[in-house]
Design an enzyme around this catalytic site. Structure first.
Site, PDB file in Angstrom:
ATOM      1  CB  SER A  16      46.091  41.931  42.134  1.00 19.85           C
ATOM      2  OG  SER A  16      45.564  42.885  41.278  1.00 19.85           O
ATOM      3  CB  THR A  36      48.311  36.020  38.948  1.00 18.42           C
ATOM      4  OG1 THR A  36      47.503  36.934  38.201  1.00 18.42           O
ATOM      5  CG2 THR A  36      48.621  36.334  40.290  1.00 18.42           C
ATOM      6  CE1 TYR A 160      35.197  45.968  29.639  1.00 18.80           C
ATOM      7  CE2 TYR A 160      33.118  45.395  29.201  1.00 18.80           C
ATOM      8  CZ  TYR A 160      34.083  45.174  29.727  1.00 18.80           C
ATOM      9  OH  TYR A 160      34.178  44.161  30.664  1.00 18.80           O
ATOM     10  CB  ALA A 162      35.123  47.791  20.058  1.00 20.52           C
ATOM     11  CE  LYS A 164      36.606  42.614  28.613  1.00 18.07           C
ATOM     12  NZ  LYS A 164      37.628  41.620  29.291  1.00 18.07           N
TER      13      LYS A 164
HETATM   14  N1  LIG Z   1      32.775  43.147  36.683  1.00 20.89           N
HETATM   15  C1  LIG Z   1      31.967  42.946  35.565  1.00 20.89           C
HETATM   16  O1  LIG Z   1      30.734  43.241  35.930  1.00 20.89           O
HETATM   17  C2  LIG Z   1      32.568  42.164  34.474  1.00 20.89           C
HETATM   18  C3  LIG Z   1      31.671  41.668  33.587  1.00 20.89           C
HETATM   19  C4  LIG Z   1      32.106  40.976  32.601  1.00 20.89           C
HETATM   20  C5  LIG Z   1      33.370  41.047  32.117  1.00 20.89           C
HETATM   21  N2  LIG Z   1      34.194  41.424  33.098  1.00 20.89           N
HETATM   22  C6  LIG Z   1      35.657  41.022  32.875  1.00 20.89           C
HETATM   23  O2  LIG Z   1      36.099  40.336  33.817  1.00 20.89           O
HETATM   24  C7  LIG Z   1      37.746  40.644  33.806  1.00 20.89           C
HETATM   25  C8  LIG Z   1      37.952  40.951  35.419  1.00 20.89           C
HETATM   26  O3  LIG Z   1      37.194  42.093  35.616  1.00 20.89           O
HETATM   27  P1  LIG Z   1      36.960  42.689  37.274  1.00 20.89           P
HETATM   28  O4  LIG Z   1      35.508  42.814  37.524  1.00 20.89           O
HETATM   29  O5  LIG Z   1      37.850  41.443  38.223  1.00 20.89           O
HETATM   30  O6  LIG Z   1      37.623  43.986  37.270  1.00 20.89           O
HETATM   31  P2  LIG Z   1      38.525  44.514  38.532  1.00 20.89           P
HETATM   32  O7  LIG Z   1      37.770  44.169  39.855  1.00 20.89           O
HETATM   33  O8  LIG Z   1      38.641  46.025  38.205  1.00 20.89           O
HETATM   34  O9  LIG Z   1      40.116  43.828  38.370  1.00 20.89           O
HETATM   35  C9  LIG Z   1      40.891  43.953  37.392  1.00 20.89           C
HETATM   36  C10 LIG Z   1      42.079  43.155  37.350  1.00 20.89           C
HETATM   37  O10 LIG Z   1      42.909  43.404  36.207  1.00 20.89           O
HETATM   38  C11 LIG Z   1      43.938  44.057  36.676  1.00 20.89           C
HETATM   39  N3  LIG Z   1      44.441  45.230  35.333  1.00 20.89           N
HETATM   40  C12 LIG Z   1      44.003  46.229  34.942  1.00 20.89           C
HETATM   41  N4  LIG Z   1      44.611  46.650  33.984  1.00 20.89           N
HETATM   42  C13 LIG Z   1      45.724  46.268  33.868  1.00 20.89           C
HETATM   43  C14 LIG Z   1      46.931  46.302  33.251  1.00 20.89           C
HETATM   44  N5  LIG Z   1      47.200  47.456  32.703  1.00 20.89           N
HETATM   45  N6  LIG Z   1      47.948  45.496  33.332  1.00 20.89           N
HETATM   46  C15 LIG Z   1      47.861  44.413  34.171  1.00 20.89           C
HETATM   47  N7  LIG Z   1      46.653  43.957  34.876  1.00 20.89           N
HETATM   48  C16 LIG Z   1      45.913  44.972  34.843  1.00 20.89           C
HETATM   49  C17 LIG Z   1      43.694  44.863  37.963  1.00 20.89           C
HETATM   50  O11 LIG Z   1      45.010  45.203  38.562  1.00 20.89           O
HETATM   51  P3  LIG Z   1      45.724  46.475  38.618  1.00 20.89           P
HETATM   52  O12 LIG Z   1      44.706  47.510  38.403  1.00 20.89           O
HETATM   53  O13 LIG Z   1      46.514  46.579  39.666  1.00 20.89           O
HETATM   54  O14 LIG Z   1      46.520  46.540  37.354  1.00 20.89           O
HETATM   55  C18 LIG Z   1      42.928  43.540  38.470  1.00 20.89           C
HETATM   56  O15 LIG Z   1      43.799  42.685  38.865  1.00 20.89           O
HETATM   57  C19 LIG Z   1      37.867  41.949  33.122  1.00 20.89           C
HETATM   58  O16 LIG Z   1      38.455  41.543  31.782  1.00 20.89           O
HETATM   59  C20 LIG Z   1      36.336  42.389  32.901  1.00 20.89           C
HETATM   60  O17 LIG Z   1      36.329  43.010  31.743  1.00 20.89           O
HETATM   61  C21 LIG Z   1      34.033  41.926  34.118  1.00 20.89           C
END
Ligand SMILES: NC(=O)c1ccc[n+]([C@@H]2O[C@H](COP(=O)([O-])OP(=O)(O)OC[C@H]3O[C@@H](n4cnc5c(N)ncnc54)[C@H](OP(=O)(O)O)[C@@H]3O)[C@@H](O)[C@H]2O)c1
Length: 252
Positions: A16, A36, A160, A162, A164
């Protein structure tokens, strides 16, 4: 970049906003179909539904609720039939030093980032294995979005990390378990990305990350999406059990 392979049907958690949104958009542009979910529908979901009609499905779903994940799986397979790819992308990053971190926050993050990913993957694998004999030969691909925090750690993100790191273990274990069925399992470890998840970084933390990154900036979701496209393509047909780091060199 031109990658080969037939159009895939992709189940993507958290499409989303943030990285998932860009993955959904790019894969739709490539001709793939996307199912999705997340807890909250965003305007992006409405836009994709009207732009791509039958190739995009959004349903509300929660990674920390097993019944909700079953409902997502059911809705996705009812719409698209056989699914080919699962991208475990949804995640949260609650921060705080462990000694002061509420246990309920640890449990919630484990549920969303790791248990939810395992439960959804279990449903997905059962879907692949339970298909018709002809479908069973088509294999599949699972991509787990981990993080460089799993590899290097970061002050205040032990829980976090842990979750990942757990995803990396799951990647290797499942690659062995599913290889003979033609199902590939890989992980991507992004560095720090410009998404809502990193909005909490203060100026000092941001400057430090940029200073330590050879390519001199934070990443964007667009920097990561190419690796997702590659991993689901035929070019990656002999790659499984791997983690690919996309971080501008910060871990080198
Ligand atoms: N941003 C970074 O720097 C970074 C770096 C390394 C890895 N990552 C990983 O990349 C992935 C995406 O991160 P992002 O940066 O895009 O984060 P984001 O902008 O916060 O988006 C997170 C997404 O996950 C959904 N989500 C969260 N909790 C959920 C739940 N309980 N059930 C269903 N959906 C859920 C959110 O939608 P809702 O809140 O509406 O549910 C949103 O669509 C994550 O796994 C994160 O750990 C991010």
């Amino acid at each position: 970049m031109s990658l080969s392979g037939s159009p895939r049907t992709v189940l993507l958690s958290g499409g989303s906003r943030g990285l998932g949104m860009v993955v959904a958009q790019r894969l739709l542009e490539d001709g793939h179909s996307i199912a999705t979910f997340s807890r909250t529908r965003t305007p992006f979901c409405d836009e994709m539904e009207s732009a791509h009609g039958g190739r995009f499905l959004f349903v509300e779903g929660d990674m920390s609720d097993n019944a909700s994940l079953s409902a997502v799986m059911k809705a996705s397979s009812e719409r698209f039939g056989r699914l080919d790819v699962l991208v475990n992308n949804a995640g949260v990053a609650f921060d705080g030093v462990l000694a002061m971190f509420p246990v309920a926050r640890i449990e919630k993050m484990m549920q969303i980032n790791l248990t939810g990913a395992l439960v959804l993957t279990r449903l997905f694998v059962r879907h692949l294995i339970g298909g018709s004999p002809e479908d069973k030969d088509k294999g599949g691909s699972i991509i787990n979005i981990s993080s460089i925090i799993a590899l290097r750690g970061y002050n205040g993100l032990a829980s976090y990390a842990a979750t990942k790191a757990g995803m990396l273990g799951m990647t290797k274990g499942l690659a062995r378990e599913l290889g003979d069925r033609g199902i590939r399992v890989n992980a991507i470890c992004p560095g720090y990305l410009e998404t809502e998840m990193t909005h909490g970084l203060d100026g000092g933390q941001r400057d430090q990350i940029v200073r330590r990154t050879p390519l001199g900036r934070l990443g964007t979701p667009e920097d990561v999406v190419g690796t997702v496209r590659f991993l689901i393509s035929d070019e990656a047909a002999f790659i499984t059990g791997q983690e690919i780091t996309v971080d501008g060199g910060v871990t080198c």
